[in-house]
Every structure is written in structure tokens, then in C-alpha cells.
Motif scaffolding. Structure first.
Motif, PDB file in Angstrom:
ATOM      1  N   LYS A   1       0.846  -1.191   0.000  1.00  0.00           N
ATOM      2  CA  LYS A   1       0.000   0.000   0.000  1.00  0.00           C
ATOM      3  C   LYS A   1       0.880   1.239   0.000  1.00  0.00           C
ATOM      4  O   LYS A   1       1.756   1.405   0.851  1.00  0.00           O
ATOM      5  N   THR A   2       0.646   2.091  -0.959  1.00  0.00           N
ATOM      6  CA  THR A   2       1.402   3.342  -1.063  1.00  0.00           C
ATOM      7  C   THR A   2       0.427   4.500  -0.972  1.00  0.00           C
ATOM      8  O   THR A   2      -0.645   4.443  -1.575  1.00  0.00           O
ATOM      9  N   TYR A   3       0.759   5.505  -0.198  1.00  0.00           N
ATOM     10  CA  TYR A   3      -0.076   6.704  -0.135  1.00  0.00           C
ATOM     11  C   TYR A   3       0.596   7.822  -0.929  1.00  0.00           C
ATOM     12  O   TYR A   3       1.800   8.040  -0.764  1.00  0.00           O
TER      13      TYR A   3
ATOM     14  N   THR B   1       1.598  11.557  -1.591  1.00  0.00           N
ATOM     15  CA  THR B   1       1.867  12.665  -0.663  1.00  0.00           C
ATOM     16  C   THR B   1       1.689  13.973  -1.416  1.00  0.00           C
ATOM     17  O   THR B   1       1.785  14.005  -2.641  1.00  0.00           O
TER      18      THR B   1
ATOM     19  N   PRO C   1       5.957   9.304  -2.984  1.00  0.00           N
ATOM     20  CA  PRO C   1       4.862   8.628  -2.302  1.00  0.00           C
ATOM     21  C   PRO C   1       5.361   7.833  -1.091  1.00  0.00           C
ATOM     22  O   PRO C   1       6.521   7.423  -1.058  1.00  0.00           O
ATOM     23  N   CYS C   2       4.464   7.667  -0.124  1.00  0.00           N
ATOM     24  CA  CYS C   2       4.850   6.976   1.101  1.00  0.00           C
ATOM     25  C   CYS C   2       4.424   5.518   1.011  1.00  0.00           C
ATOM     26  O   CYS C   2       3.238   5.229   0.836  1.00  0.00           O
TER      27      CYS C   2
ATOM     28  N   THR D   1      -2.754   0.917   8.909  1.00  0.00           N
ATOM     29  CA  THR D   1      -2.970   0.632   7.488  1.00  0.00           C
ATOM     30  C   THR D   1      -3.365  -0.838   7.305  1.00  0.00           C
ATOM     31  O   THR D   1      -4.297  -1.149   6.560  1.00  0.00           O
TER      32      THR D   1
ATOM     33  N   ASP E   1      -9.846   0.605   3.323  1.00  0.00           N
ATOM     34  CA  ASP E   1      -8.897   1.112   2.350  1.00  0.00           C
ATOM     35  C   ASP E   1      -8.513  -0.071   1.458  1.00  0.00           C
ATOM     36  O   ASP E   1      -8.688  -1.221   1.860  1.00  0.00           O
TER      37      ASP E   1
ATOM     38  N   ASP F   1      -2.644  -1.604  -3.060  1.00  0.00           N
ATOM     39  CA  ASP F   1      -2.221  -1.414  -4.450  1.00  0.00           C
ATOM     40  C   ASP F   1      -2.113  -2.773  -5.127  1.00  0.00           C
ATOM     41  O   ASP F   1      -2.421  -2.925  -6.291  1.00  0.00           O
TER      42      ASP F   1
END
Ligand SMILES: Nc1ncnc2c1ncn2[C@@H]1O[C@H](COP(=O)(O)OP(=O)(O)OP(=O)(O)O)[C@@H](O)[C@H]1O
Ligand SMILES: [Mg+2]
Length: 252
Positions: free
Chosen positions: A11-13, A15, A21-22, A50, A59, A62
Motif C-alpha cells: 500500500k502506497t499513499y 503525498t 509517495p509513502c 494501514t 482502504d 495497491d
């Protein structure tokens, strides 16, 4: 039999302002057995919440897959998703999230009403949970009229109302003093021992984690270590402390 299986979850968030990206989770795989009590530990920002959010389908990952009772649930949406959340899993959040305008009794009964339980069976279930969580005398009060520990126990009762196969708890003892935290852990582990389903509990606290049967440690979105309780709780607590200090000391 495993109740939950996560395979290679990433999982990438995104930013803001062009920062990279985080990556909150980096290829996490884990299984939880039916009825198992597992603690999920790790420093702030390591990906614990997460993980819970992905399992609860709050949520989406990815990539990777999430199976519950052997079926892939990653693509659930609409009413099957609502039913999965209502019937199969329960949540306890860090700050209890009870509804302020309802009594504890009404709060705990809410998921049963949504699930269209009969008034009699709902009342019986609420009374049973209030008794086993030690808040029977408080059920007529509003959340603002009871202590933080009693609110946490009411939140746990609400999460358990529909007998979820998996309880997800994010820092359930975070806001409690050590005595109330201990009481909540005693209740969790006795409910868990009574076959109420599996528990996946996020905690920073080695003492709370020592009630679990297994502890998983996340660091930077990866699984850093996993230990099982073999002997008594005290020995498990010592091993949890060792892994925590190895993790914080930067060992690979
Ligand atoms: N909605 C979001 N948008 C952007 N980044 C996020 C979001 N949620 C979490 N993150 C980032 O993902 C990483 C993991 O966050 P997460 O909330 O899972 O950590 P945690 O282990 O639960 O930490 P804590 O112990 O502080 O609650 C962190 O670097 C965090 O900043
Ligand atoms: Mg968190």
C-alpha cells in the motif's frame, strides 16, 4: 484452519507537494488462525493501522490479496461488503467512538438492530456482554457519564455484539491506565478463550501484547519478526521486550 490470509499486500499513499509517495506497507503476508489472539506491534508509522484498514476493506491495497474464511474478499463492494463488515468483523478504535447521544446499552445494541436481531435476543446478548466485560451497572449511562476504561469496554462489547469471526482492535488500551488496561486484556483473553473468535490487536504496549498467543512486529511497512508464546505470560513479555529493543536498535 486460517480465518484470514494476507498475501503480498502493498500500500502506497500519495503525498502532497510533489514529495515521493509513502510506502506504508511493503509486501506483507500473514495468516491468522481461527480463534487466535495476535498482537501487531511496531513503531509509530510502521503500517499497523494501514494493515487493519486493509483487512476491514476501509482502504484498498495497491497489490496483493486478502482472503477471509478461504474466499478472496478484496473485490467486495456494495451490500456484500456492508454485510461482511457487520457480520464477520468487529472494530475497536483507539478513542472509543461511541455515539454520545446514546446510552451504553443503545450503543452496544446498535449493530444487533442493524442486523435485525429480535428485541429479546438483542437484550440477552447485550446483557451477556455487559456482564462479561464488567459494565453491567453502567449500561443506562451515556458515554460522557462513565470512565474512559468503561467506554473502551463498551466499545469492545459493541464490536463483539454480532459475534465477529475476527475482532480488529487498534490500541484498545492506549488511553487506559495500567489497571484498566489489564482488566480489558483479561476480558479479551477470556472472551477469546471462550471461542468468541480471533483477535488482531494493535498495541505499543508489551504488557498488553503479552496476553496474545503470537506477536507480529512491523517496521517500515515490512514484517520484522514474529514470536509465539510458549511458556507463561511473563516469559513472553520478556521476549517481546527483546524484539522491541532489537527493532529500535536498528538491527536488520
Ligand atoms: N491517509 C494517508 N495518507 C498519506 N499517508 C498516510 C495515510 N495514512 C497513513 N499514512 C502513512 O503511512 C505510514 C503508515 O501509517 P499507519 O497509520 O499505518 O502507521 P501506524 O503503525 O498505525 O502508526 P501509529 O502507531 O502512529 O498509529 C505512515 O508513514 C503514515 O504517515
Ligand atoms: Mg495507527
Amino acid at each position: 484452519m486460517s480465518i484470514l490470509s494476507l498475501v503480498d499486500l502493498t500500500k502506497t499513499y500519495a503525498t502532497s507537494r510533489g514529495a515521493p509517495p509513502c510506502r506504508a506497507l511493503d509486501s506483507i503476508s500473514l495468516e491468522i488462525e481461527e480463534g487466535e489472539f495476535v498482537a501487531l506491534m511496531g513503531p509509530s508509522g510502521s503500517g499497523k493501522t494501514t494493515t487493519l484498514n486493509l483487512i476491514a476493506l476501509v482502504d484498498r491495497p495497491d497489490s496483493g490479496s486478502i482472503s477471509f474464511e478461504g474466499a478472496d474478499i478484496s473485490a467486495l463492494s456494495g451490500s456484500p461488503l456492508a454485510e461482511f463488515r457487520r457480520r464477520k468483523i468487529g472494530f475497536v478504535f483507539q478513542d472509543s467512538s461511541l455515539i454520545d447521544t446514546m446510552t451504553l446499552e443503545e450503543n452496544v445494541a446498535l449493530p444487533l438492530a442493524l442486523d435485525r436481531a429480535s428485541p429479546d435476543s438483542s437484550a440477552a446478548r447485550v446483557a451477556e456482554l455487559a456482564e462479561s466485560l464488567g459494565i453491567a451497572g453502567e449500561m443506562g449511562k451515556f458515554p460522557c457519564e462513565v470512565s474512559g476504561g468503561q467506554r473502551q469496554r463498551a466499545a469492545a462489547a459493541r464490536a463483539l455484539a454480532c459475534r465477529p469471526r475476527l475482532l480488529l482492535a487498534d490500541e484498545p488500551t492506549g488511553a487506559l491506565d495500567s489497571r484498566s488496561g489489564r482488566e480489558l486484556m483479561e476480558r479479551f483473553s477470556s472472551l477469546n478463550g471462550a471461542g468468541e473468535g480471533a483477535v488482531l490487536m494493535v498495541t505499543h504496549d508489551p504488557f498488553a501484547a503479552s496476553w496474545a498467543r503470537r506477536a507480529l512486529f512491523l517496521r517500515d511497512g515490512r514484517l520484522f519478526a514474529e514470536i509465539r508464546r510458549a511458556g507463561d505470560r511473563r516469559a513472553f513479555f520478556d521476549r517481546i521486550m527483546e524484539v522491541q529493543s532489537a527493532m529500535e536498535g536498528g538491527a536488520p
